[in-house]
Design a protein around this motif. Structure first.
Motif, PDB file in Angstrom:
ATOM      1  N   ARG A 334      74.362  60.914   0.846  1.00 11.99           N
ATOM      2  CA  ARG A 334      74.779  59.607   1.327  1.00 11.99           C
ATOM      3  C   ARG A 334      73.760  58.514   0.997  1.00 11.99           C
ATOM      4  O   ARG A 334      74.110  57.402   0.644  1.00 11.99           O
ATOM      5  CB  ARG A 334      74.911  59.694   2.851  1.00 11.99           C
ATOM      6  CG  ARG A 334      76.223  59.312   3.404  1.00 11.99           C
ATOM      7  CD  ARG A 334      76.314  59.823   4.825  1.00 11.99           C
ATOM      8  NE  ARG A 334      76.805  58.761   5.670  1.00 11.99           N
ATOM      9  CZ  ARG A 334      76.034  57.906   6.308  1.00 11.99           C
ATOM     10  NH1 ARG A 334      74.728  57.982   6.209  1.00 11.99           N
ATOM     11  NH2 ARG A 334      76.573  56.968   7.039  1.00 11.99           N
ATOM     12  N   ARG A 338      74.370  55.180  -1.101  1.00 14.86           N
ATOM     13  CA  ARG A 338      74.140  53.854  -0.537  1.00 14.86           C
ATOM     14  C   ARG A 338      73.172  53.044  -1.432  1.00 14.86           C
ATOM     15  O   ARG A 338      73.408  51.878  -1.737  1.00 14.86           O
ATOM     16  CB  ARG A 338      73.540  53.985   0.873  1.00 14.86           C
ATOM     17  CG  ARG A 338      73.366  52.649   1.581  1.00 14.86           C
ATOM     18  CD  ARG A 338      72.222  52.674   2.581  1.00 14.86           C
ATOM     19  NE  ARG A 338      72.368  53.666   3.614  1.00 14.86           N
ATOM     20  CZ  ARG A 338      72.884  53.439   4.826  1.00 14.86           C
ATOM     21  NH1 ARG A 338      73.290  52.231   5.129  1.00 14.86           N
ATOM     22  NH2 ARG A 338      72.967  54.388   5.711  1.00 14.86           N
ATOM     23  N   ILE A 348      77.904  46.898   1.752  1.00 14.98           N
ATOM     24  CA  ILE A 348      78.528  47.836   2.693  1.00 14.98           C
ATOM     25  C   ILE A 348      78.529  47.142   4.045  1.00 14.98           C
ATOM     26  O   ILE A 348      77.487  46.735   4.546  1.00 14.98           O
ATOM     27  CB  ILE A 348      77.687  49.139   2.782  1.00 14.98           C
ATOM     28  CG1 ILE A 348      77.703  49.852   1.437  1.00 14.98           C
ATOM     29  CG2 ILE A 348      78.154  50.053   3.878  1.00 14.98           C
ATOM     30  CD1 ILE A 348      78.991  50.543   1.134  1.00 14.98           C
ATOM     31  N   GLU A 351      78.495  51.238   8.948  1.00 17.00           N
ATOM     32  CA  GLU A 351      78.319  52.687   8.732  1.00 17.00           C
ATOM     33  C   GLU A 351      79.686  53.337   8.509  1.00 17.00           C
ATOM     34  O   GLU A 351      79.844  54.254   7.714  1.00 17.00           O
ATOM     35  CB  GLU A 351      77.630  53.333   9.940  1.00 17.00           C
ATOM     36  CG  GLU A 351      76.131  53.096   9.966  1.00 17.00           C
ATOM     37  CD  GLU A 351      75.408  53.534   8.690  1.00 17.00           C
ATOM     38  OE1 GLU A 351      75.412  54.734   8.387  1.00 17.00           O
ATOM     39  OE2 GLU A 351      74.855  52.663   7.989  1.00 17.00           O
ATOM     40  N   LEU A 354      80.702  52.810   5.045  1.00 18.73           N
ATOM     41  CA  LEU A 354      79.929  53.687   4.156  1.00 18.73           C
ATOM     42  C   LEU A 354      80.499  55.110   4.205  1.00 18.73           C
ATOM     43  O   LEU A 354      80.703  55.755   3.170  1.00 18.73           O
ATOM     44  CB  LEU A 354      78.457  53.685   4.567  1.00 18.73           C
ATOM     45  CG  LEU A 354      77.567  54.597   3.718  1.00 18.73           C
ATOM     46  CD1 LEU A 354      77.436  54.056   2.297  1.00 18.73           C
ATOM     47  CD2 LEU A 354      76.169  54.742   4.329  1.00 18.73           C
ATOM     48  N   PHE A 358      81.997  57.071   1.124  1.00 21.44           N
ATOM     49  CA  PHE A 358      81.287  58.278   0.702  1.00 21.44           C
ATOM     50  C   PHE A 358      82.252  59.473   0.646  1.00 21.44           C
ATOM     51  O   PHE A 358      82.177  60.302  -0.278  1.00 21.44           O
ATOM     52  CB  PHE A 358      80.133  58.550   1.680  1.00 21.44           C
ATOM     53  CG  PHE A 358      79.273  59.699   1.250  1.00 21.44           C
ATOM     54  CD1 PHE A 358      78.587  59.661   0.040  1.00 21.44           C
ATOM     55  CD2 PHE A 358      79.144  60.837   2.046  1.00 21.44           C
ATOM     56  CE1 PHE A 358      77.793  60.729  -0.370  1.00 21.44           C
ATOM     57  CE2 PHE A 358      78.355  61.902   1.653  1.00 21.44           C
ATOM     58  CZ  PHE A 358      77.680  61.853   0.439  1.00 21.44           C
TER      59      PHE A 358
END
Ligand code: KIV
Ligand code: ZN
Length: 511
Positions: A334, A338, A348, A351, A354, A358
């Motif tokens: 991850r 990122r 992004i 979270e 993301l 991902f």
């Protein structure tokens, strides 16, 4: 010491006027960040009065970009200029670019104004713009077909009113290099106080002369060139930024100017713009075409191997070829994901965002082991889709295609929250997929363009499909990417339908 040549990029304004190339606020922001990274001097972020969406896009860019001047286009009327002024207010450096047509045909047939009225309106426009910023640019639309005496008169008046940049557009791409250069030379000679302003050029490519005309004008004294990535723009497009920048740099012996551009960012910018707009770059396009540095003939290959400069006048790595290295694979974590998105200037929001992106990255990495920057851009483009903008969504698909059988598509779609199943036959699986979508979407739109490109090399590459649809006079491009090109095609069709469904009516500045 050479003079500075100001690079004014209008990909987000004139480029966006290419049929179907309209972009969302997020897409524009992503391109603006790349232009800033490339050290473009001025970013024309849009035409703030065109729609609320355009206003918001210019404003977000003005809030985000710190190193480049952020500019908004405005017709020479009070409403347009005040919208532009508000949109650029947060910018570290903001410019208003106002214009009015000056050719006899435009003044008489389009504006229905006398030359005196045009001069008066232009002067008023500069006054309104200066309430917001000292950095005001004035363009005489269709200057390429305007009378020189009238140009001298109107430029004198707007300079007295406070314009700092004077742009001489060849709006319809009618000029030829010697003539255009002579126009610039004459204007610089005859307009009072011409040495107090920057002379700018803006050329369209209708006769394939936009870059040649711009460069001829630079030799005649122009110190700003308006251009776009990949030469995107109205009709045949604008002068291409990469060609202007590399001509000036490679032929430093001919041009008395230099730019600030970080040329290694050119190819990444070209790929980003092509992916976001769905306008592919022709393989033999100068600088950014896939073949621009490829040597096919044995004699050339032999020469380049012995001494590169036998056949190469620029180095591929200087314009960013090769910068697109393999970045991630199925074992990447991850944090690496990122970090690479940050390097690419992709924001992004949370979270949760993301995690979602991902998970999709992992799915892609399972199908395709090597993930390149272009794959990440395509993946993240789909991430900008929200439930509000996604009225039509593909849930699952099944295609049947066999020698001697009629191809068939069976799709499950969500339309406005409700699930629908559709099936259709077609001349091929893509045709069948589009017919199946239309069977339930009943959009009645007309298919104007269908194109497929491999995003990267190799047979496991994702296919990137562009579909252009038209409905009631509006034209929208949709994009879709997938390792299965029929799925990519269905996604692209649905993406174009979503844009037709959601985008508000916008004005085109020249109409
Ligand atoms: O082509 C043109 O004349 C323009 C102006 C608005 C600068 O795009
Ligand atoms: Zn233009």
């Amino acid at each position: 010491m050479k003079d500075a040549l100001i690079i004014f990029d209008t990909t987000l304004r004139d480029g966006e006027q290419s049929p179907g190339a309209s972009m969302t606020r997020e897409e524009k922001l992503r391109i603006a960040r790349q232009l800033e990274r490339m050290r473009v001097d001025v970013i024309e972020a849009g035409f703030a009065a065109a729609s609320n969406g355009d206003f918001e896009a210019v404003r977000s860019i003005a809030e985000t970009i710190k190193e480049s001047t952020v500019c908004s286009l405005a017709r020479a009327n009070e409403n347009d200029i005040r919208r532009s002024g508000e949109a650029i207010r947060p910018a570290a450096r903001g410019r208003i670019h106002t214009f009015i047509a000056t050719s006899p045909i435009h003044m008489e047939k389009k504006l229905r104004m006398t030359p005196d009225q045009v001069v008066e309106q232009a002067v008023k426009a500069i006054g309104w713009a200066r309430e917001y910023t000292d950095d005001v640019e004035f363009s005489a639309e269709d200057a390429g077909r305007s009378e020189i005496d009238f140009l001298v008169r109107i430029f004198d008046a707007v300079i007295q009113a406070g314009a700092k940049t004077i742009n001489v557009p060849d709006t319809v791409g009618y000029n030829v290099p010697e003539q255009y250069a002579a126009t610039l030379r004459t204007l610089i000679e005859r307009v009072p106080n011409s040495d107090k302003v920057i002379w700018s050029v803006h050329c369209h490519n209708d006769l394939g002369l936009a870059v040649a005309n711009s460069l001829a004008a630079v030799r005649a004294g122009a110190r700003q060139v308006e251009c776009t990535i990949n030469g995107l723009g109205e009709r045949a497009g604008n002068a291409s930024l990469e060609e202007i920048v590399m001509a000036v740099r490679t032929r430093a012996d001919v041009f008395p100017v230099e730019t600030r551009i970080d040329t290694t960012q050119i190819v990444p910018a070209s790929k980003l713009v092509s992916q976001i707009t769905g306008y592919p770059v022709q393989p033999n396009k100068a600088i950014v075409g896939a073949n621009a540095f490829a040597h096919e003939s044995g004699i050339h290959q032999d020469g380049v191997l012995k001494h590169r400069e036998t056949y190469e006048i620029m180095r591929a790595e200087d314009v960013g070829w090769g910068a697109n290295k393999l970045v991630l694979g199925k074992h990447s974590g991850r944090n690496a994901f990122r970090a690479r998105l940050q390097d690419l200037g992709i924001e992004i929001e949370s979270e949760e965002h993301l995690n979602h992106a991902f998970a999709r990255f992992k799915e892609l990495a399972d199908k395709k082991h090597e993930i390149f920057d272009e794959d990440l851009h395509a993946l993240m483009r789909d991430e900008t889709v929200t439930p509000e903008t996604e009225h039509f969504r593909l849930v699952s698909s099944r295609f049947h295609s066999e020698t001697g059988e009629t191809p068939r598509a069976e799709l499950t779609l969500v339309i406005g929250g409700a699930e629908h199943r559709a099936q259709a036959e077609g001349s091929g699986p893509v045709d069948a997929a589009f017919k199946a979508i239309e069977a339930v979407a009943t959009s009645g739109s007309e298919l104007l363009l269908y194109s497929v490109n491999a995003i990267t090399t190799g047979t496991d590459a994702q296919g990137e499909v562009t579909v252009r649809l038209s409905k009631n006079g509006r034209v929208m491009d949709g994009q879709g990417a997938d390792t299965d090109i029929i799925v990519a095609s269905a996604k692209a069709y649905l993406n174009a339908l979503n844009k037709l469904q959601s985008s508000a009516q916008r004005l085109n500045p020249q109409v």
